[in-house]
Design a protein around this motif. Structure first.
Motif, PDB file in Angstrom:
ATOM      1  N   ALA A   1       0.852  -1.115  -0.198  1.00  0.00           N
ATOM      2  CA  ALA A   1       0.048  -0.111   0.070  1.00  0.00           C
ATOM      3  C   ALA A   1       0.831   1.293   0.109  1.00  0.00           C
ATOM      4  O   ALA A   1       0.485   2.373  -0.395  1.00  0.00           O
ATOM      5  N   GLY A   2       1.931   1.146   0.536  1.00  0.00           N
ATOM      6  CA  GLY A   2       2.849   2.220   0.633  1.00  0.00           C
ATOM      7  C   GLY A   2       3.924   2.301  -0.764  1.00  0.00           C
ATOM      8  O   GLY A   2       4.374   3.383  -0.903  1.00  0.00           O
TER       9      GLY A   2
ATOM     10  N   ALA B   1      -3.023  -1.228  -6.698  1.00  0.00           N
ATOM     11  CA  ALA B   1      -4.058  -0.357  -7.585  1.00  0.00           C
ATOM     12  C   ALA B   1      -4.548   0.715  -6.596  1.00  0.00           C
ATOM     13  O   ALA B   1      -4.748   1.906  -6.999  1.00  0.00           O
ATOM     14  N   VAL B   2      -5.045   0.300  -5.300  1.00  0.00           N
ATOM     15  CA  VAL B   2      -5.525   1.348  -4.380  1.00  0.00           C
ATOM     16  C   VAL B   2      -4.265   2.303  -4.126  1.00  0.00           C
ATOM     17  O   VAL B   2      -4.605   3.599  -4.106  1.00  0.00           O
TER      18      VAL B   2
ATOM     19  N   LEU C   1      -5.516   1.326   4.785  1.00  0.00           N
ATOM     20  CA  LEU C   1      -7.086   1.246   5.169  1.00  0.00           C
ATOM     21  C   LEU C   1      -8.115   0.815   3.878  1.00  0.00           C
ATOM     22  O   LEU C   1      -8.869  -0.120   4.470  1.00  0.00           O
ATOM     23  N   CYS C   2      -8.211   1.203   2.808  1.00  0.00           N
ATOM     24  CA  CYS C   2      -8.941   1.039   1.760  1.00  0.00           C
ATOM     25  C   CYS C   2      -8.415  -0.786   1.340  1.00  0.00           C
ATOM     26  O   CYS C   2      -9.521  -1.407   1.063  1.00  0.00           O
ATOM     27  N   THR C   3      -7.481  -0.934   1.048  1.00  0.00           N
ATOM     28  CA  THR C   3      -6.910  -2.409   0.834  1.00  0.00           C
ATOM     29  C   THR C   3      -7.436  -3.247   1.971  1.00  0.00           C
ATOM     30  O   THR C   3      -8.059  -4.405   1.564  1.00  0.00           O
TER      31      THR C   3
ATOM     32  N   GLY D   1     -11.260  -7.187   3.553  1.00  0.00           N
ATOM     33  CA  GLY D   1     -12.264  -7.737   4.552  1.00  0.00           C
ATOM     34  C   GLY D   1     -13.528  -8.037   3.953  1.00  0.00           C
ATOM     35  O   GLY D   1     -14.219  -9.026   4.189  1.00  0.00           O
ATOM     36  N   LEU D   2     -13.962  -7.446   2.846  1.00  0.00           N
ATOM     37  CA  LEU D   2     -15.132  -7.560   2.151  1.00  0.00           C
ATOM     38  C   LEU D   2     -15.075  -8.773   1.473  1.00  0.00           C
ATOM     39  O   LEU D   2     -15.881  -9.663   1.473  1.00  0.00           O
TER      40      LEU D   2
END
Lengths: 319, 301
Positions: B94-95, B176-177, B189-191, B196-197
């Protein structure tokens, strides 16, 4: 650069012509400007940052872009560096259209964005080598290149220093060094002296003038007009995405009618700043100080800051 | 000037991958994540060992059969590895792009000869190396399970392979995020929300689904990477190769039975995981395309 190009083949009719017509030849002279923009429009969201901007930056000089924050300096440099695609207008960088052939532009242009950051936990030589790799510099030249560049920016022998341990000024200098890894013809530096102390600023300007000596073109943006006036042969003043004035720094300031600021340094070390309207008032001030028996050791005109100039107000609704 | 072809072959992805690997591994995050990973795996193994050999539960005899213990440890190891990559890979991935954007170090790469997809590819190589590192660090526990018996190298290998593939897909999604956000924290957080979904959402859907015969739709679980890993591992033994003693509560055997309920004779070629693998590959490809567009979106001030 490429030589003159002759378009059209003698003896052949233009394509689509039904009858043989006269031989047409068009001579396209190579573009002698480093950057040429005409009617350039660039937007960020709904904001128009460059508003039909026209500018020509000659080659082999140090060119300054002055303007307040948001005036369009960074956007113009980003567009010239192929980072930003203009919405409208024509842009030519070293005679190449960045929209058509961005890679050709990148091969000949070095760009330092503002603000500029370095990845953490990396040695200086590793960073410069990675930049060299990304710009297609052959591997066998990396070692000598790193040595030369670090020498050039006054960081000789500091190959193994980690990026996060550098002072902000040294980071900026590494950024400038990284823009030079592929020996670009045109160097675009967006506020390169930001965060530098006096010593590093002097070092940087010295480096830029050395680049001029070897025929490179340097475009520098800054919010501080005195700095550009001291270091550049030509300056363009930007406001609201348009060029307000362009020319040699001295006449430009005179054209914009800024008040003169005079710095008077006394023998006891005190410094006084006076503002005068014109040369006559400046002479009168000097006479007055001398007659008052003030122990004057320096009486000098200070180049005005942007805020001292009487810039025309941007048109309402222009942004 | 513009006639010469740029020397792209020299540049493709390598500088980004090289910088990414050095930055991640020399910094604090990489070593801390690896140490935490080792501690968690060790703790899980110890807990399974104590549970299997202890007499902490009434009406339950402690196991003395090493094969049953080894099978339980091996299966928990497969699940822990999958969960581990789901949790740890986003920390690194993510970073990658958002972090470079946040620290203003992305623009110089965008004006180099690297294509946006080379930049994304370089970051993906960094993430893949991290996933492989996590897998390598976890290998001694697998060796312990294999040594005890009850679980074979094929089953362990299939589980580990599935974990590695899951890690790569997660890395693609996180990239991508990351390419669409300005801050690393937002990207992380979004990842986690997306994963989680996928994991929690499939479990909730499974619980909520109701077929005409009153049983939930088990195929929903195939969107869950943990279940898919279990299915892949179990498929190597034909879903019925588990020792009878272990089959009662070894987690993979349980999950596999759940997916293949009503089809206890399912063999290796009846496994459902290849379908999920194909879907995951498509998801990864889509994520990489989004990341490519996100890197192109880099704008000047």
């Amino acid at each position: 650069m490429t030589g003159p190009v002759i378009a059209g083949r003698p003896g052949q009719p233009p394509r689509g012509a039904t009858t043989p017509g006269p031989v047409t030849a068009r001579i396209l002279l190579p573009d002698q400007s480093a950057i040429r923009a005409s009617g350039l429009v660039a937007r960020r969201g709904r904001t128009t940052v460059l508003d039909e901007l026209d500018i020509t930056v000659p080659r082999s000089i140090c060119f300054g872009l002055a303007g307040r924050p948001g005036s369009g300096k960074s956007m113009l440099l980003a567009a010239a560096a192929t980072l930003q695609r203009p919405s409208l207008g024509e842009l030519s960088v070293l005679g190449i259209d960045p929209a058509r052939d961005p890679l050709a532009v990148r091969r000949h242009v070095g760009y330092l964005p503002a603000p500029f950051g370095l990845p953490a936990n990396l040695r200086l030589d590793e960073y410069l080598c990675a930049r060299a790799a990304a710009l297609g510099v052959p591997r066998d030249r990396w070692e000598a290149l790193v040595e030369t560049l670090l020498n050039l920016v006054g960081l000789a022998g500091r190959h193994a220093v980690r990026t996060e341990r550098l002072s902000p000024g040294a980071r900026q200098l590494v950024g400038v060094a990284a823009t030079l890894v592929h020996d670009p013809t045109l160097v675009l530096l967006d506020e390169p002296t930001r965060g530098l102390d006096e010593r590093d600023r002097a070092k940087l300007w010295n480096l830029l003038h050395r680049l001029l000596d070897v025929g490179r073109t340097v475009v520098v943006s800054s919010r501080h007009l005195p700095e550009l006036a001291a270091g550049c042969q030509e300056v363009a003043m930007l406001d609201s995405g348009k060029v307000l004035a362009q020319g040699a720094p001295g006449p430009l300031v005179a054209q914009l009618g800024g008040a003169r600021r005079i710095r008077a340094r006394l023998a006891n070390g005190a410094v006084r700043t006076h503002t005068v309207a014109d040369a006559a008032a400046q002479a009168a001030l000097l006479r007055k100080l001398v007659l008052a028996d003030v122990d004057l050791v320096e009486f000098a005109e200070v180049p005005p800051e942007l805020d001292d100039l009487s810039l025309p107000e941007p048109e309402p609704g222009a942004r | 000037m513009s006639s010469a072809k740029p020397e792209r072959s020299r540049a493709v992805g390598r500088p980004i991958a090289s910088i990414g690997l050095r930055t991640r591994m020399r910094g604090v995050v990489g070593p801390v994540v690896v140490v935490v990973w080792l501690v968690v795996l060790g703790a899980i193994t110890a807990a399974v060992w104590l549970h299997e050999t202890g007499t902490d539960q009434p009406f339950r005899q402690p196991r003395t059969d090493p094969a049953a213990i080894g099978r339980a440890i091996g299966q928990w190891w497969i699940i822990a590895t999958t969960v581990g990559v789901l949790v740890l890979v986003p920390v690194v991935a993510a970073g990658c792009i958002a972090g470079a954007r946040e620290h203003h170090s992305l623009a110089p790469w965008r004006v180099s000869l690297l294509r946006p997809r080379s930049i994304v590819g370089g970051h993906l190589i960094t993430c893949a190396a991290f996933v492989l590192l996590l897998a390598a660090v976890a290998t001694p526990i697998a060796a312990l399970a294999w040594g005890l018996g009850g679980i074979g190298p094929a089953e362990l290998g299939a589980g580990l392979g599935c974990s590695v593939l899951t890690g790569l897909v997660v890395a693609c999604v996180a990239l991508a995020v990351s390419s669409l956000t300005r801050r690393t924290a937002t990207a992380l957080l979004c990842t986690y929300l997306l994963l989680g979904l996928l994991v929690g959402g499939s479990a909730v859907l499974h619980a909520a689904s109701d077929r005409s015969d009153g049983r939930p739709v088990d195929a929903v679980l195939l969107a869950n990477p943990v279940v898919v890993g279990a299915d892949a591992a179990a498929s190597t033994t034909g879903h019925r190769g588990a020792p009878r003693a272990a089959a009662a509560d070894a987690p993979i055997d349980h999950l596999s039975r759940l997916v293949h309920r009503g089809n206890h004779a399912a063999g290796p070629f009846d496994a459902a995981w290849p379908t999920t693998l194909a879907a995951a590959a498509l998801l990864a490809l889509l994520a990489l395309l989004v990341a490519d567009l996100g890197v192109r979106r880099q704008r000047a001030r």
